[in-house]
Motif scaffolding. Structure first.
Motif, short mmCIF file in Angstrom:
data_model
loop_
_atom_site.label_atom_id
_atom_site.label_comp_id
_atom_site.label_asym_id
_atom_site.label_seq_id
_atom_site.Cartn_x
_atom_site.Cartn_y
_atom_site.Cartn_z
N LYS A 104 0.85 1.24 7.26
CA LYS A 104 1.47 -0.02 6.84
C LYS A 104 2.61 -0.46 7.76
N GLU A 145 -8.27 -6.10 0.72
CA GLU A 145 -8.07 -4.66 0.86
C GLU A 145 -8.71 -4.16 2.15
N THR A 166 -0.79 4.92 5.27
CA THR A 166 -1.94 4.04 5.47
C THR A 166 -1.81 3.25 6.78
N LYS A 214 -2.21 -3.47 -6.28
CA LYS A 214 -2.89 -4.46 -5.43
C LYS A 214 -2.94 -5.79 -6.19
N GLY A 237 0.84 -1.20 0.00
CA GLY A 237 0.00 0.00 0.00
C GLY A 237 0.87 1.24 0.00
N ALA A 295 -5.39 -10.08 -3.10
CA ALA A 295 -5.12 -9.39 -1.82
C ALA A 295 -6.43 -8.97 -1.15
N ILE A 346 -2.25 -8.51 1.88
CA ILE A 346 -3.14 -7.45 2.35
C ILE A 346 -2.74 -6.16 1.64
N PHE A 347 -3.74 -5.38 1.22
CA PHE A 347 -3.47 -4.09 0.59
C PHE A 347 -4.16 -3.02 1.41
N LEU A 348 -3.38 -2.13 2.02
CA LEU A 348 -3.93 -1.07 2.86
C LEU A 348 -4.12 0.20 2.04
N THR A 349 -5.27 0.84 2.20
CA THR A 349 -5.52 2.12 1.55
C THR A 349 -6.01 3.10 2.62
N ASP A 361 -9.45 -0.49 4.03
CA ASP A 361 -9.39 0.98 4.03
C ASP A 361 -9.25 1.42 5.49
#
Ligand code: DC
Length: 235
Positions: free
Chosen positions: A19, A204, A17, A198, A13, A202, A148-151, A206
């Motif tokens: 991370k 996601e 965020t 991403k 990410g 993954a 995992i993808f953090l936004t 938020d």
């Protein structure tokens, strides 16, 4: 009951965020190793600046890519980073490195070398590892057990980032922080070599409206679910 399986967890990410704080806390609480891959790109950038290499010249950076000896300590309670034996954990967070790191990390020869270091750290992490970055789930460790993808919204990210810098000699206004983040995101997402992206598989999250503790708990729940699934698959 069988032993806890060692997992490889990729957390990607943009910055701001949560991370790094999340990845480090999850690794510490679950007894895993932790690798900050942004610190490796920052260390390579520090070396280029320190050795008078023009970081805006991709050919010059490529020619020197094999020279710096970057070593990362992966204990989440005290991660370390050295270049040619020098502790660079403080200077890699300064504005000179932050301003040059996107250009250096876009050079394929730099990415190839650092990707190899990252794969080797993941292979040798006995108790499992949390690896945070921009391209871990897509390119570095496409077989990771959990991605995992953090936004977060641009406002939340700028507020967090300027909160981190407040009181340090790198402090800047919220607006300047927001602009700098947007510039770095655009560069990191649009580069040809392994851009910030991403992975299709993954999860996601938020983080805009979540506290750090809430994000940590969500990730821990996901890790524990994967550990259970792996335990049953190998039982
Ligand atoms: O996470 P960070 O802000 O410390 O990362 C610094 C820079 O390194 C970021 O602008 C993009 C680059 N980076 C990358 O290209 N690939 C990664 N896996 C991690 C970071």
């Amino acid at each position: 009951m069988s032993a806890t399986p060692a997992l490889i967890v990729a957390i990607d990410g943009p910055s701001g965020t949560g991370k790094s704080s999340t990845s480090r806390a999850v690794a510490a609480r679950l007894g895993m190793r932790y690798l900050d891959t942004g610190a490796q790109y920052r260390a390579a950038t520090w070396w280029m600046l320190h050795n008078g290499i023009d970081t805006t010249d991709p050919a010059a950076v490529a020619a020197a890519a094999g020279k710096p000896e970057i070593v990362s300590g992966t204990d989440p309670s005290g991660p370390t980073i050295t270049v040619d034996g020098t502790d660079v954990s403080v200077p890699i967070r300064g504005p000179e490195v932050t301003g040059a790191v996107s250009a250096v990390s876009a050079v394929p020869e730099i990415r190839a070398r650092i990707t190899e270091l990252q794969r080797s750290a993941a292979r040798s992490a006995g108790p499992g590892i949390v690896v945070e970055g921009r391209d871990i789930g897509t390119t570095v460790l496409p077989d990771a057990d959990l991605k995992i993808f953090l936004t977060a919204s641009p406002e939340a990210r700028a507020a967090r980032r300027s909160g981190e810098l407040a009181g340090t000699r790198n402090a800047v206004t919220l607006e300047a922080t927001r602009e700098a983040l947007a510039r770095r995101d655009a560069a990191d997402s649009s580069r040809k070599a392994s851009p910030l992206a991403k992975a299709a598989d993954a999860v996601e999250i938020d983080t805009s409206e979540l506290t750090l503790e809430q994000v940590i708990q969500r990730v821990i729940t996901l890790v524990e679910e994967r550990q259970d699934a792996k335990r049953h698959a190998t039982a």
